[in-house]
Design an enzyme around this catalytic site. Structure first.
Site, PDB file in Angstrom:
ATOM      1  CG  ASP A 143      -2.824  -4.031 -16.742  1.00 21.52           C
ATOM      2  OD1 ASP A 143      -3.362  -3.511 -15.749  1.00 21.52           O
ATOM      3  OD2 ASP A 143      -2.124  -5.057 -16.663  1.00 21.52           O
ATOM      4  CG  ASN A 147       1.427   3.550  -5.734  1.00 22.16           C
ATOM      5  OD1 ASN A 147       1.832   4.596  -6.231  1.00 22.16           O
ATOM      6  ND2 ASN A 147       1.934   2.366  -6.058  1.00 22.16           N
ATOM      7  N   GLY A 189       0.793  -1.229   0.000  1.00 20.86           N
ATOM      8  CA  GLY A 189       0.000   0.000   0.000  1.00 20.86           C
ATOM      9  C   GLY A 189       0.822   1.274   0.000  1.00 20.86           C
ATOM     10  CG  ASN A 227      -4.670  -0.229 -12.361  1.00 21.46           C
ATOM     11  OD1 ASN A 227      -4.400  -0.494 -11.184  1.00 21.46           O
ATOM     12  ND2 ASN A 227      -4.123  -0.867 -13.380  1.00 21.46           N
ATOM     13  CG  HIS A 244       0.320  -1.747 -15.499  1.00 21.17           C
ATOM     14  ND1 HIS A 244      -0.033  -2.974 -14.968  1.00 21.17           N
ATOM     15  CD2 HIS A 244       1.249  -1.997 -16.458  1.00 21.17           C
ATOM     16  CE1 HIS A 244       0.644  -3.925 -15.591  1.00 21.17           C
ATOM     17  NE2 HIS A 244       1.418  -3.357 -16.500  1.00 21.17           N
ATOM     18  CG  MET A 254      -1.770  -7.502  -6.911  1.00 22.91           C
ATOM     19  SD  MET A 254      -1.286  -6.378  -8.235  1.00 22.91           S
ATOM     20  CE  MET A 254      -0.094  -7.404  -9.079  1.00 22.91           C
ATOM     21  NE  ARG A 255     -10.110 -10.796  -6.963  1.00 24.71           N
ATOM     22  CZ  ARG A 255     -10.415 -12.072  -7.245  1.00 24.71           C
ATOM     23  NH1 ARG A 255      -9.544 -13.026  -7.042  1.00 24.71           N
ATOM     24  NH2 ARG A 255     -11.602 -12.380  -7.726  1.00 24.71           N
ATOM     25  CB  THR A 283     -11.652   0.320 -20.369  1.00 22.81           C
ATOM     26  OG1 THR A 283     -10.338  -0.130 -20.726  1.00 22.81           O
ATOM     27  CG2 THR A 283     -11.726   1.824 -20.493  1.00 22.81           C
ATOM     28  CD  GLU A 318      -7.889  -4.668 -24.536  1.00 25.28           C
ATOM     29  OE1 GLU A 318      -6.910  -5.214 -25.052  1.00 25.28           O
ATOM     30  OE2 GLU A 318      -8.519  -3.734 -25.068  1.00 25.28           O
TER      31      GLU A 318
HETATM   32  C1  GAR Z   1       2.855  -0.960  -7.669  1.00 28.76           C
HETATM   33  O1  GAR Z   1       4.091  -1.002  -8.322  1.00 28.76           O
HETATM   34  C2  GAR Z   1       1.730  -0.944  -8.672  1.00 28.76           C
HETATM   35  O2  GAR Z   1       2.024  -0.216  -9.839  1.00 28.76           O
HETATM   36  C3  GAR Z   1       1.589  -2.400  -8.959  1.00 28.76           C
HETATM   37  O3  GAR Z   1       1.729  -3.047  -7.728  1.00 28.76           O
HETATM   38  C4  GAR Z   1       2.581  -2.255  -6.895  1.00 28.76           C
HETATM   39  C5  GAR Z   1       1.868  -1.998  -5.593  1.00 28.76           C
HETATM   40  O4  GAR Z   1       2.713  -1.392  -4.662  1.00 28.76           O
HETATM   41  N1  GAR Z   1       0.320  -2.708  -9.576  1.00 28.76           N
HETATM   42  C6  GAR Z   1       0.141  -3.665 -10.458  1.00 28.76           C
HETATM   43  O5  GAR Z   1       1.009  -4.416 -10.814  1.00 28.76           O
HETATM   44  C7  GAR Z   1      -1.280  -3.766 -10.974  1.00 28.76           C
HETATM   45  N2  GAR Z   1      -1.331  -4.626 -12.117  1.00 28.76           N
HETATM   46  P1  GAR Z   1       2.105  -0.711  -3.372  1.00 28.76           P
HETATM   47  O6  GAR Z   1       1.176  -1.744  -2.722  1.00 28.76           O
HETATM   48  O7  GAR Z   1       3.313  -0.441  -2.515  1.00 28.76           O
HETATM   49  O8  GAR Z   1       1.372   0.525  -3.783  1.00 28.76           O
END
Ligand code: GAR
Length: 200
Positions: free
Chosen positions: A153, A14, A12, A115, A117, A98-99, A149, A151
């Protein structure tokens, strides 16, 4: 009040960057926006404790407890929609969630579901982005904030950050360099979207 709901599955970082930006840049006073809840599909997501320590409501919905993806998403929608206010529906922010979400969920939050990515989309959608960028010999990598959306990513790009891929990089070292940029661009993109939504 516009409620922001952040969905996480892990550390978490971000989410924490968004909460801190909201406090520092006074989103509540300036836009009537606040991070109202942090929801995880994993009970052991460490970000949950951090959020609770900030006085933010937290909830866990374990996807394994639901018979289908549709059932899980329906339950998640119910929890999120409790945070709708008379003035506005919630803004839903995926931050390392991650779902894969169902088309019904995505349609329900269209235009207010974001989101981040860890690649320069449309390159490297999916998992293991940093290892794939290194294996492909990329000289640059980065992160993308986009509207979600149906699709995976894909969806309109709101912000990107670019970092160099260095000769000695491992997926871990590249991930760290990208992540520090994620912490900058995600709060900025959310703030811009809030301003846009307020003008509508
Ligand atoms: C981040 O790097 C984010 O971009 C990625 O997971 C990490 C989460 O870090 N997201 C994905 O890969 C989504 N497909 P965090 O829990 O420290 O924010």
């Amino acid at each position: 009040m516009k409620n922001i709901i952040i969905l996480i599955s892990g550390g978490g970082s971000n989410m924490a960057a968004i909460v801190q930006a909201a406090q520092q840049d006074r989103w509540a006073e300036r836009y009537g926006a606040r991070v109202a809840a942090v929801i995880s599909n994993k009970a052991d997501a460490t970000g949950l404790q951090w959020a609770a320590g900030q006085g933010i409501a937290t909830a866990v919905l374990d996807h394994k407890a639901y018979a289908s993806r549709e059932d899980f998403d329906a339950a998640l929608m119910q929890v999120i929609d409790d945070y709708a206010t008379p003035e506005s529906p919630p803004l839903v922010v995926l931050a390392g969630f991650m779902r894969i979400l169902t088309p019904g969920f995505v349609a329900h939050y269209a235009g207010r579901l974001l989101n981040i990515h860890p690649s320069l989309l449309p390159a490297f959608a999916g998992l293991n982005t940093h290892a794939r960028a290194i294996a492909a010999g990329c000289k640059f990598a980065g992160a993308t904030v986009h509207l979600v959306t149906a699709e995976l990513d894909h969806g309109p790009i709101l912000a990107q950050a670019v970092v160099p891929v260095l000769p000695a990089d491992t997926p871990e070292s590249l991930a760290q360099r990208v992540l520090s940029q994620e912490h900058r661009i995600y709060p900025e993109a959310i703030e811009r979207l809030i301003v846009d939504l307020l003008q509508k």
